[in-house]
Design a protein around this motif. Structure first.
Motif, PDB file in Angstrom:
ATOM      1  N   LEU A 115      38.567 -16.371  65.795  1.00  0.00           N
ATOM      2  CA  LEU A 115      39.617 -17.389  65.803  1.00  0.00           C
ATOM      3  C   LEU A 115      40.373 -17.230  67.115  1.00  0.00           C
ATOM      4  O   LEU A 115      41.173 -16.308  67.271  1.00  0.00           O
ATOM      5  CB  LEU A 115      40.583 -17.217  64.617  1.00  0.00           C
ATOM      6  CG  LEU A 115      40.312 -18.091  63.392  1.00  0.00           C
ATOM      7  CD1 LEU A 115      38.996 -17.681  62.757  1.00  0.00           C
ATOM      8  CD2 LEU A 115      41.439 -17.978  62.391  1.00  0.00           C
ATOM      9  N   GLY A 116      40.087 -18.105  68.051  1.00  0.00           N
ATOM     10  CA  GLY A 116      40.609 -17.920  69.392  1.00  0.00           C
ATOM     11  C   GLY A 116      42.113 -18.051  69.508  1.00  0.00           C
ATOM     12  O   GLY A 116      42.772 -17.238  70.155  1.00  0.00           O
ATOM     13  N   LYS A 117      42.697 -19.069  68.872  1.00  0.00           N
ATOM     14  CA  LYS A 117      44.140 -19.324  69.017  1.00  0.00           C
ATOM     15  C   LYS A 117      44.638 -20.049  67.779  1.00  0.00           C
ATOM     16  O   LYS A 117      43.850 -20.658  67.020  1.00  0.00           O
ATOM     17  CB  LYS A 117      44.400 -20.161  70.269  1.00  0.00           C
ATOM     18  CG  LYS A 117      43.676 -21.492  70.296  1.00  0.00           C
ATOM     19  CD  LYS A 117      43.900 -22.207  71.614  1.00  0.00           C
ATOM     20  CE  LYS A 117      43.233 -23.581  71.645  1.00  0.00           C
ATOM     21  NZ  LYS A 117      41.769 -23.507  71.418  1.00  0.00           N
ATOM     22  N   PRO A 118      45.956 -20.015  67.513  1.00  0.00           N
ATOM     23  CA  PRO A 118      46.517 -20.696  66.344  1.00  0.00           C
ATOM     24  C   PRO A 118      46.193 -22.186  66.301  1.00  0.00           C
ATOM     25  O   PRO A 118      46.057 -22.762  65.214  1.00  0.00           O
ATOM     26  CB  PRO A 118      48.021 -20.460  66.498  1.00  0.00           C
ATOM     27  CG  PRO A 118      48.125 -19.189  67.256  1.00  0.00           C
ATOM     28  CD  PRO A 118      46.980 -19.209  68.221  1.00  0.00           C
ATOM     29  N   GLY A 119      46.036 -22.816  67.489  1.00  0.00           N
ATOM     30  CA  GLY A 119      45.717 -24.236  67.514  1.00  0.00           C
ATOM     31  C   GLY A 119      44.375 -24.571  66.912  1.00  0.00           C
ATOM     32  O   GLY A 119      44.095 -25.748  66.633  1.00  0.00           O
ATOM     33  N   ASP A 120      43.515 -23.565  66.662  1.00  0.00           N
ATOM     34  CA  ASP A 120      42.220 -23.800  66.029  1.00  0.00           C
ATOM     35  C   ASP A 120      42.339 -23.973  64.519  1.00  0.00           C
ATOM     36  O   ASP A 120      41.348 -24.292  63.861  1.00  0.00           O
ATOM     37  CB  ASP A 120      41.266 -22.645  66.334  1.00  0.00           C
ATOM     38  CG  ASP A 120      40.882 -22.596  67.804  1.00  0.00           C
ATOM     39  OD1 ASP A 120      40.950 -23.655  68.461  1.00  0.00           O
ATOM     40  OD2 ASP A 120      40.530 -21.494  68.297  1.00  0.00           O
ATOM     41  N   VAL A 121      43.536 -23.741  63.978  1.00  0.00           N
ATOM     42  CA  VAL A 121      43.790 -23.932  62.545  1.00  0.00           C
ATOM     43  C   VAL A 121      44.681 -25.160  62.368  1.00  0.00           C
ATOM     44  O   VAL A 121      45.800 -25.200  62.869  1.00  0.00           O
ATOM     45  CB  VAL A 121      44.485 -22.693  61.926  1.00  0.00           C
ATOM     46  CG1 VAL A 121      44.773 -22.932  60.449  1.00  0.00           C
ATOM     47  CG2 VAL A 121      43.630 -21.451  62.111  1.00  0.00           C
ATOM     48  N   THR A 122      44.180 -26.180  61.676  1.00  0.00           N
ATOM     49  CA  THR A 122      44.955 -27.398  61.452  1.00  0.00           C
ATOM     50  C   THR A 122      45.137 -27.629  59.954  1.00  0.00           C
ATOM     51  O   THR A 122      44.233 -27.367  59.155  1.00  0.00           O
ATOM     52  CB  THR A 122      44.266 -28.622  62.074  1.00  0.00           C
ATOM     53  OG1 THR A 122      42.946 -28.764  61.524  1.00  0.00           O
ATOM     54  CG2 THR A 122      44.162 -28.464  63.583  1.00  0.00           C
ATOM     55  N   VAL A 123      46.319 -28.123  59.592  1.00  0.00           N
ATOM     56  CA  VAL A 123      46.676 -28.354  58.192  1.00  0.00           C
ATOM     57  C   VAL A 123      47.237 -29.765  58.054  1.00  0.00           C
ATOM     58  O   VAL A 123      48.070 -30.196  58.857  1.00  0.00           O
ATOM     59  CB  VAL A 123      47.729 -27.329  57.709  1.00  0.00           C
ATOM     60  CG1 VAL A 123      48.119 -27.611  56.257  1.00  0.00           C
ATOM     61  CG2 VAL A 123      47.197 -25.907  57.844  1.00  0.00           C
ATOM     62  N   SER A 124      46.787 -30.480  57.046  1.00  0.00           N
ATOM     63  CA  SER A 124      47.330 -31.806  56.750  1.00  0.00           C
ATOM     64  C   SER A 124      47.443 -31.968  55.238  1.00  0.00           C
ATOM     65  O   SER A 124      46.677 -31.369  54.480  1.00  0.00           O
ATOM     66  CB  SER A 124      46.441 -32.906  57.332  1.00  0.00           C
ATOM     67  OG  SER A 124      45.139 -32.858  56.765  1.00  0.00           O
ATOM     68  N   THR A 125      48.416 -32.766  54.810  1.00  0.00           N
ATOM     69  CA  THR A 125      48.624 -32.990  53.383  1.00  0.00           C
ATOM     70  C   THR A 125      48.841 -34.472  53.114  1.00  0.00           C
ATOM     71  O   THR A 125      49.272 -35.224  53.993  1.00  0.00           O
ATOM     72  CB  THR A 125      49.853 -32.208  52.863  1.00  0.00           C
ATOM     73  OG1 THR A 125      51.030 -32.683  53.533  1.00  0.00           O
ATOM     74  CG2 THR A 125      49.690 -30.714  53.091  1.00  0.00           C
ATOM     75  N   THR A 126      48.550 -34.877  51.886  1.00  0.00           N
ATOM     76  CA  THR A 126      48.793 -36.250  51.439  1.00  0.00           C
ATOM     77  C   THR A 126      49.308 -36.213  50.010  1.00  0.00           C
ATOM     78  O   THR A 126      49.085 -35.244  49.275  1.00  0.00           O
ATOM     79  CB  THR A 126      47.517 -37.104  51.489  1.00  0.00           C
ATOM     80  OG1 THR A 126      46.503 -36.499  50.648  1.00  0.00           O
ATOM     81  CG2 THR A 126      46.986 -37.228  52.905  1.00  0.00           C
ATOM     82  N   SER A 127      50.001 -37.251  49.621  1.00  0.00           N
ATOM     83  CA  SER A 127      50.456 -37.385  48.229  1.00  0.00           C
ATOM     84  C   SER A 127      50.180 -38.807  47.784  1.00  0.00           C
ATOM     85  O   SER A 127      50.292 -39.759  48.565  1.00  0.00           O
ATOM     86  CB  SER A 127      51.947 -37.068  48.108  1.00  0.00           C
ATOM     87  OG  SER A 127      52.709 -37.933  48.916  1.00  0.00           O
ATOM     88  N   SER A 128      49.811 -38.963  46.526  1.00  0.00           N
ATOM     89  CA  SER A 128      49.469 -40.279  45.997  1.00  0.00           C
ATOM     90  C   SER A 128      49.698 -40.285  44.492  1.00  0.00           C
ATOM     91  O   SER A 128      50.069 -39.267  43.895  1.00  0.00           O
ATOM     92  CB  SER A 128      48.011 -40.623  46.321  1.00  0.00           C
ATOM     93  OG  SER A 128      47.140 -39.660  45.761  1.00  0.00           O
ATOM     94  N   ALA A 129      49.491 -41.457  43.896  1.00  0.00           N
ATOM     95  CA  ALA A 129      49.654 -41.583  42.447  1.00  0.00           C
ATOM     96  C   ALA A 129      48.547 -40.824  41.729  1.00  0.00           C
ATOM     97  O   ALA A 129      47.457 -40.614  42.270  1.00  0.00           O
ATOM     98  CB  ALA A 129      49.633 -43.051  42.044  1.00  0.00           C
ATOM     99  N   LEU A 130      48.829 -40.417  40.507  1.00  0.00           N
ATOM    100  CA  LEU A 130      47.821 -39.728  39.717  1.00  0.00           C
ATOM    101  C   LEU A 130      46.663 -40.670  39.417  1.00  0.00           C
ATOM    102  O   LEU A 130      46.876 -41.856  39.152  1.00  0.00           O
ATOM    103  CB  LEU A 130      48.427 -39.227  38.406  1.00  0.00           C
ATOM    104  CG  LEU A 130      49.428 -38.079  38.511  1.00  0.00           C
ATOM    105  CD1 LEU A 130      50.121 -37.860  37.176  1.00  0.00           C
ATOM    106  CD2 LEU A 130      48.730 -36.796  38.957  1.00  0.00           C
ATOM    107  N   PRO A 131      45.446 -40.171  39.470  1.00  0.00           N
ATOM    108  CA  PRO A 131      44.306 -41.035  39.152  1.00  0.00           C
ATOM    109  C   PRO A 131      44.280 -41.358  37.667  1.00  0.00           C
ATOM    110  O   PRO A 131      44.753 -40.585  36.833  1.00  0.00           O
ATOM    111  CB  PRO A 131      43.104 -40.177  39.557  1.00  0.00           C
ATOM    112  CG  PRO A 131      43.583 -38.764  39.421  1.00  0.00           C
ATOM    113  CD  PRO A 131      45.039 -38.800  39.808  1.00  0.00           C
ATOM    114  N   GLY A 132      43.764 -42.501  37.320  1.00  0.00           N
ATOM    115  CA  GLY A 132      43.684 -42.879  35.918  1.00  0.00           C
ATOM    116  C   GLY A 132      43.202 -44.305  35.772  1.00  0.00           C
ATOM    117  O   GLY A 132      43.101 -45.065  36.731  1.00  0.00           O
ATOM    118  N   GLY A 133      42.914 -44.684  34.543  1.00  0.00           N
ATOM    119  CA  GLY A 133      42.426 -46.026  34.257  1.00  0.00           C
ATOM    120  C   GLY A 133      43.559 -47.022  34.107  1.00  0.00           C
ATOM    121  O   GLY A 133      44.686 -46.812  34.536  1.00  0.00           O
ATOM    122  N   THR A 134      43.252 -48.125  33.426  1.00  0.00           N
ATOM    123  CA  THR A 134      44.214 -49.212  33.248  1.00  0.00           C
ATOM    124  C   THR A 134      45.435 -48.757  32.474  1.00  0.00           C
ATOM    125  O   THR A 134      46.573 -49.092  32.815  1.00  0.00           O
ATOM    126  CB  THR A 134      43.546 -50.389  32.524  1.00  0.00           C
ATOM    127  OG1 THR A 134      42.390 -50.791  33.259  1.00  0.00           O
ATOM    128  CG2 THR A 134      44.510 -51.561  32.405  1.00  0.00           C
TER     129      THR A 134
END
Length: 263
Positions: free
Chosen positions: A102-121
């Motif tokens: 692992l050469g440098k901290p920039g080689d580690v990337t983190v991303s997150t998302t949030s959304s509604a719970l999956p489900g039917g009708t």
């Protein structure tokens, strides 16, 4: 002699291959842990309170920088723009002991998302109904219920090519990618006050809390006829108050007087 030379070359390659597989798996295990950490942190901290950039820097400092120090609020502040590793796991060095996988901290990337719970009708319809009722929070002063609840993270770790290995092993351009998702219960709360503020949206009587000072003279007048009216506080929600008839024998509670823990 010829057979020994040929077999030795193959055996050395196999040995190095097994050795490096172990190193890569160790980094991947940390990458999996980092994805879990990022997803859980996003559940606790909204993007307005902790940006992905801050979470990324903390993930680099806490999981990929090898140390035994306790966690601090300033972890990773020097790694947000690449920076350098302060220390690193010896397992993550090449076979010479001098090159970092692992050469440098920039080689580690983190991303997150949030959304509604999956489900039917049915699930989608229920969430829409909850959201519509929750919109009344402006009248009661409550906190709208979060109709989302699915938090996802992705962590990518770009490994450094080991130039000292023979081709094509010296130019593999490996990247480890791990994802994690957490489905949460929007009704969960961190304390009594949050319980009260979320519940307020679904308690029509909570609107009286705003006009309670105006009703106070009426309560005083009615208490002359019925003393229990002096303990009437319309609109207040008390999450931790247990009714007297629900308390077991020998467990006496103080009479509710409208003070904390009511909101």
């Amino acid at each position: 002699m010829v057979e020994l030379v040929v077999v030795s070359g193959v055996m050395i390659m196999l040995f190095l291959g097994i050795w490096y597989l172990g190193k890569f798996q160790d980094i991947q295990a940390t990458t999996i842990q980092a994805a879990r950490y990022a997803a859980w942190e996003r559940v606790v901290h909204k993007p307005t309170a902790m940006s992905d950039a801050t979470l990324q820097a903390q993930t680099r400092g806490r999981l990929f920088s090898w140390n035994t120090d306790p966690f601090k609020s300033t972890d990773g502040q020097n790694m947000s723009n690449g920076g350098k590793w302060a220390t690193q796991n010896g397992m993550w060095l090449d076979h010479t002991g001098g090159g970092k996988l692992l050469g440098k901290p920039g080689d580690v990337t983190v991303s997150t998302t949030s959304s509604a719970l999956p489900g039917g009708t049915f699930m989608n319809g229920a969430l829409k109904a909850i959201k519509a009722v929750s919109a009344a929070g402006g009248l009661t002063g409550g906190t709208p219920l979060n109709t989302g609840g699915l938090y996802q993270s992705q962590v990518s770790v770009r490994l450094t090519d080991v130039s000292s290995l023979p081709a094509p092993l010296n130019d593999m351009k490996l990247t480890l990618n791990e994802k994690h998702a957490v489905a949460t219960d929007s009704w969960d709360a961190s304390g009594p006050k949050e319980v009260a503020m979320v519940t307020r949206n679904y308690s029509p009587a909570a609107i009286f809390e705003k006009i309670n000072p105006l009703l106070r003279p009426l309560e005083v007048g009615l208490s002359l006829i019925e003393p229990s009216f002096k303990d009437l506080h319309l609109g207040q929600i008390c999450p931790d108050v247990v009714p007297a008839d629900r308390v077991g024998s020998g467990e006496n509670l103080k009479v509710y007087s409208g003070s904390s823990p009511c909101y």
